[in-house]
Design a protein around this motif. Sequence first.
Motif, PDB file in Angstrom:
ATOM      1  N   THR A  58       0.779  -1.657  -0.250  1.00  0.00           N
ATOM      2  CA  THR A  58      -0.190   0.235   0.047  1.00  0.00           C
ATOM      3  C   THR A  58       1.276   1.144   0.143  1.00  0.00           C
ATOM      4  N   CYS A  59      -0.171   2.097  -0.985  1.00  0.00           N
ATOM      5  CA  CYS A  59       0.721   3.450  -0.361  1.00  0.00           C
ATOM      6  C   CYS A  59       0.022   4.347   0.583  1.00  0.00           C
ATOM      7  N   MET A  60       0.738   4.646   1.422  1.00  0.00           N
ATOM      8  CA  MET A  60       0.573   5.435   2.256  1.00  0.00           C
ATOM      9  C   MET A  60      -0.095   7.289   1.993  1.00  0.00           C
ATOM     10  N   ALA A  61       0.523   7.324   0.633  1.00  0.00           N
ATOM     11  CA  ALA A  61       0.271   8.930   0.150  1.00  0.00           C
ATOM     12  C   ALA A  61      -0.831   8.739  -0.451  1.00  0.00           C
ATOM     13  N   CYS A  62      -1.181   7.673  -1.203  1.00  0.00           N
ATOM     14  CA  CYS A  62      -2.926   7.970  -2.108  1.00  0.00           C
ATOM     15  C   CYS A  62      -4.178   6.251  -1.748  1.00  0.00           C
ATOM     16  N   GLY A  63      -3.452   5.979  -0.233  1.00  0.00           N
ATOM     17  CA  GLY A  63      -4.293   4.170  -0.533  1.00  0.00           C
ATOM     18  C   GLY A  63      -3.892   3.609  -1.907  1.00  0.00           C
ATOM     19  N   CYS A  64      -3.281   3.624  -2.995  1.00  0.00           N
ATOM     20  CA  CYS A  64      -3.198   2.396  -3.632  1.00  0.00           C
ATOM     21  C   CYS A  64      -3.065   1.251  -3.879  1.00  0.00           C
ATOM     22  N   ILE A  65      -3.121   0.028  -4.421  1.00  0.00           N
ATOM     23  CA  ILE A  65      -2.082  -1.291  -4.240  1.00  0.00           C
ATOM     24  C   ILE A  65      -1.604  -0.852  -4.863  1.00  0.00           C
ATOM     25  N   ILE A  66       0.018  -0.339  -4.588  1.00  0.00           N
ATOM     26  CA  ILE A  66       0.486  -0.380  -5.644  1.00  0.00           C
ATOM     27  C   ILE A  66       1.257  -1.822  -6.570  1.00  0.00           C
ATOM     28  N   PRO A  67       1.612  -3.088  -6.321  1.00  0.00           N
ATOM     29  CA  PRO A  67       0.764  -4.082  -7.302  1.00  0.00           C
ATOM     30  C   PRO A  67       0.049  -4.221  -8.319  1.00  0.00           C
ATOM     31  N   VAL A  68      -0.586  -3.699  -8.157  1.00  0.00           N
ATOM     32  CA  VAL A  68      -1.642  -3.384  -9.347  1.00  0.00           C
ATOM     33  C   VAL A  68      -1.657  -1.885  -9.761  1.00  0.00           C
ATOM     34  N   VAL A  69      -1.701  -1.063  -9.381  1.00  0.00           N
ATOM     35  CA  VAL A  69      -1.179   0.215 -10.297  1.00  0.00           C
ATOM     36  C   VAL A  69      -0.242   0.133 -10.924  1.00  0.00           C
ATOM     37  N   ALA A  70       0.992  -0.320  -9.978  1.00  0.00           N
ATOM     38  CA  ALA A  70       1.933   0.247 -10.935  1.00  0.00           C
ATOM     39  C   ALA A  70       2.427  -0.170 -12.410  1.00  0.00           C
ATOM     40  N   TRP A  71       1.619  -0.979 -12.964  1.00  0.00           N
ATOM     41  CA  TRP A  71       1.490  -1.382 -14.124  1.00  0.00           C
ATOM     42  C   TRP A  71       0.617  -0.377 -14.941  1.00  0.00           C
ATOM     43  N   LEU A  72      -0.484   0.292 -14.861  1.00  0.00           N
ATOM     44  CA  LEU A  72      -0.967   1.099 -15.665  1.00  0.00           C
ATOM     45  C   LEU A  72      -0.012   2.440 -16.030  1.00  0.00           C
ATOM     46  N   LYS A  73      -0.163   3.080 -17.213  1.00  0.00           N
ATOM     47  CA  LYS A  73       1.151   3.978 -18.118  1.00  0.00           C
ATOM     48  C   LYS A  73       0.225   5.347 -17.177  1.00  0.00           C
ATOM     49  N   GLU A  74      -0.731   5.172 -17.402  1.00  0.00           N
ATOM     50  CA  GLU A  74      -1.289   6.719 -16.740  1.00  0.00           C
ATOM     51  C   GLU A  74      -1.527   7.218 -15.356  1.00  0.00           C
ATOM     52  N   ARG A  75      -0.180   5.967 -14.779  1.00  0.00           N
ATOM     53  CA  ARG A  75      -0.522   5.935 -13.288  1.00  0.00           C
ATOM     54  C   ARG A  75       0.931   6.958 -12.899  1.00  0.00           C
ATOM     55  N   SER A  76       0.745   7.477 -12.019  1.00  0.00           N
ATOM     56  CA  SER A  76       2.081   8.058 -11.415  1.00  0.00           C
ATOM     57  C   SER A  76       2.228   8.291 -10.308  1.00  0.00           C
ATOM     58  N   CYS A  77       3.538   8.777  -9.356  1.00  0.00           N
ATOM     59  CA  CYS A  77       3.723   8.350  -8.062  1.00  0.00           C
ATOM     60  C   CYS A  77       3.364   9.737  -7.671  1.00  0.00           C
ATOM     61  N   PRO A  78       2.213   9.283  -6.508  1.00  0.00           N
ATOM     62  CA  PRO A  78       1.509  10.432  -5.920  1.00  0.00           C
ATOM     63  C   PRO A  78       2.103  11.471  -4.777  1.00  0.00           C
ATOM     64  N   LEU A  79       3.405  11.070  -4.864  1.00  0.00           N
ATOM     65  CA  LEU A  79       4.518  11.492  -3.931  1.00  0.00           C
ATOM     66  C   LEU A  79       4.109  13.809  -4.424  1.00  0.00           C
ATOM     67  N   PRO A  80       3.925  14.267  -3.223  1.00  0.00           N
ATOM     68  CA  PRO A  80       3.765  15.878  -4.010  1.00  0.00           C
ATOM     69  C   PRO A  80       5.601  16.253  -4.307  1.00  0.00           C
ATOM     70  N   GLY A  81       5.626  17.405  -5.102  1.00  0.00           N
ATOM     71  CA  GLY A  81       6.668  17.764  -5.919  1.00  0.00           C
ATOM     72  C   GLY A  81       7.452  16.768  -7.005  1.00  0.00           C
ATOM     73  N   GLY A  82       5.870  16.613  -7.641  1.00  0.00           N
ATOM     74  CA  GLY A  82       6.652  15.189  -8.921  1.00  0.00           C
ATOM     75  C   GLY A  82       6.545  14.034  -8.813  1.00  0.00           C
ATOM     76  N   GLY A  83       6.843  13.191  -7.392  1.00  0.00           N
ATOM     77  CA  GLY A  83       6.511  12.029  -7.881  1.00  0.00           C
ATOM     78  C   GLY A  83       8.029  11.470  -8.107  1.00  0.00           C
ATOM     79  N   LEU A  84       8.123   9.374  -7.388  1.00  0.00           N
ATOM     80  CA  LEU A  84       9.181   9.453  -7.751  1.00  0.00           C
ATOM     81  C   LEU A  84       9.759   8.490  -9.105  1.00  0.00           C
ATOM     82  N   TRP A  85       8.173   8.302  -9.519  1.00  0.00           N
ATOM     83  CA  TRP A  85       8.245   7.921 -10.763  1.00  0.00           C
ATOM     84  C   TRP A  85       7.021   8.151 -12.068  1.00  0.00           C
ATOM     85  N   GLN A  86       6.934   8.828 -13.212  1.00  0.00           N
ATOM     86  CA  GLN A  86       5.998   9.410 -14.048  1.00  0.00           C
ATOM     87  C   GLN A  86       4.870   8.543 -14.567  1.00  0.00           C
TER      88      GLN A  86
END
Length: 91
Positions: A58-86
């Motif tokens: 779980t990403c505590m910044a957005c609540g998503c389950i990373i092993p699922v959403v990390a597959w999606l091209k349109e998703r990016s890291c939700p951390l403020p300041g641009g995130g860790l991946w785009q």
Amino acid sequence: MADTSCKACRDDYKVTEAQMERLLKTTMFAPERRVSQESYEERLRICGECPKFMDGGTCMACGCIIPVVAWLKERSCPLPGGGLWQAEIGS
């Protein structure tokens, strides 16, 4: 009282390998909407080093389950300041 534990820690949110295989066969995870295996693994690696990544899922910044959403091209890291991946829009 509300359950405040991370989603990936709760049995009702655990994503099994079989569930992941079924998810990847849905239109939401059609091959053209997914990042490459290499990008996926890099996203997981980056998240694994983040203090907001809890219990392997779980990403505590957005609540998503990373092993699922990390597959999606349109998703990016939700951390403020641009995130860790785009997002990989247009790729």
